[in-house]
Design a protein around this motif. Structure first.
Motif, PDB file in Angstrom:
ATOM      1  N   ILE A 130      50.443  22.896  40.804  1.00  8.55           N
ATOM      2  CA  ILE A 130      51.475  23.558  41.615  1.00  8.55           C
ATOM      3  C   ILE A 130      50.827  24.704  42.374  1.00  8.55           C
ATOM      4  O   ILE A 130      49.985  25.423  41.835  1.00  8.55           O
ATOM      5  N   LYS A 131      51.242  24.886  43.629  1.00 13.37           N
ATOM      6  CA  LYS A 131      50.761  25.993  44.442  1.00 13.37           C
ATOM      7  C   LYS A 131      51.832  27.071  44.510  1.00 13.37           C
ATOM      8  O   LYS A 131      52.991  26.790  44.796  1.00 13.37           O
ATOM      9  N   ILE A 132      51.443  28.313  44.236  1.00  9.88           N
ATOM     10  CA  ILE A 132      52.318  29.468  44.390  1.00  9.88           C
ATOM     11  C   ILE A 132      51.612  30.382  45.379  1.00  9.88           C
ATOM     12  O   ILE A 132      50.665  31.079  45.016  1.00  9.88           O
ATOM     13  N   ASP A 181      47.075  37.692  39.484  1.00  9.17           N
ATOM     14  CA  ASP A 181      47.121  36.679  40.536  1.00  9.17           C
ATOM     15  C   ASP A 181      48.536  36.438  41.060  1.00  9.17           C
ATOM     16  O   ASP A 181      48.719  36.053  42.214  1.00  9.17           O
ATOM     17  N   ILE A 182      49.529  36.602  40.192  1.00  8.06           N
ATOM     18  CA  ILE A 182      50.940  36.346  40.527  1.00  8.06           C
ATOM     19  C   ILE A 182      51.767  37.462  39.910  1.00  8.06           C
ATOM     20  O   ILE A 182      51.531  37.853  38.764  1.00  8.06           O
ATOM     21  N   VAL A 189      52.910  43.277  50.657  1.00 10.27           N
ATOM     22  CA  VAL A 189      51.902  42.822  49.686  1.00 10.27           C
ATOM     23  C   VAL A 189      51.407  41.434  50.043  1.00 10.27           C
ATOM     24  O   VAL A 189      52.101  40.678  50.721  1.00 10.27           O
ATOM     25  N   LYS A 190      50.215  41.102  49.582  1.00 14.46           N
ATOM     26  CA  LYS A 190      49.635  39.789  49.869  1.00 14.46           C
ATOM     27  C   LYS A 190      49.681  38.854  48.664  1.00 14.46           C
ATOM     28  O   LYS A 190      49.509  37.656  48.795  1.00 14.46           O
ATOM     29  N   ILE A 191      49.898  39.386  47.496  1.00 14.00           N
ATOM     30  CA  ILE A 191      49.897  38.608  46.264  1.00 14.00           C
ATOM     31  C   ILE A 191      51.169  37.752  46.180  1.00 14.00           C
ATOM     32  O   ILE A 191      52.234  38.188  46.625  1.00 14.00           O
ATOM     33  N   PRO A 192      51.087  36.540  45.648  1.00 13.04           N
ATOM     34  CA  PRO A 192      52.290  35.716  45.498  1.00 13.04           C
ATOM     35  C   PRO A 192      53.303  36.370  44.553  1.00 13.04           C
ATOM     36  O   PRO A 192      52.934  36.935  43.522  1.00 13.04           O
TER      37      PRO A 192
END
Length: 84
Positions: free
Chosen positions: A12-14, A54-55, A76-79
């Motif tokens: 899965i991509k987040i 990371d998330i 922000v750039k973080i998922p």
């Protein structure tokens, strides 16, 4: 025969982070601030990202929290993951 330590999981991509399968384990954490307090929440997200997260998960308990998400995401750039 040695058994693998990890189970087969769906990929899965987040955002830009890919989890599952043979990908590295993603570090995730949750903010402690009220999400509607965008400035404090963004500050905490940046601290988590600097620490290697990371998330980031955010609690979304009401309309004020939900409305703040757009403003927070721009900064922000973080998922982000909304726990509703």
């Amino acid at each position: 025969m040695i058994k693998p330590l990890r189970r087969k999981t769906k990929i899965i991509k987040i955002g830009r982070v890919v989890i599952g399968g043979a990908n590295p384990i993603a570090i995730q954490s949750m903010t402690k601030t009220k999400t509607a307090l965008a400035g404090a929440t963004v500050s905490q997200i940046r601290e988590l990202a600097a620490a290697g997260c990371d998330i980031v998960r955010l609690a979304v308990k009401d309309n004020a929290d939900a409305k703040a998400l757009k403003n927070i995401k721009r900064q922000v750039k973080i998922p982000l993951v909304a726990d509703i």
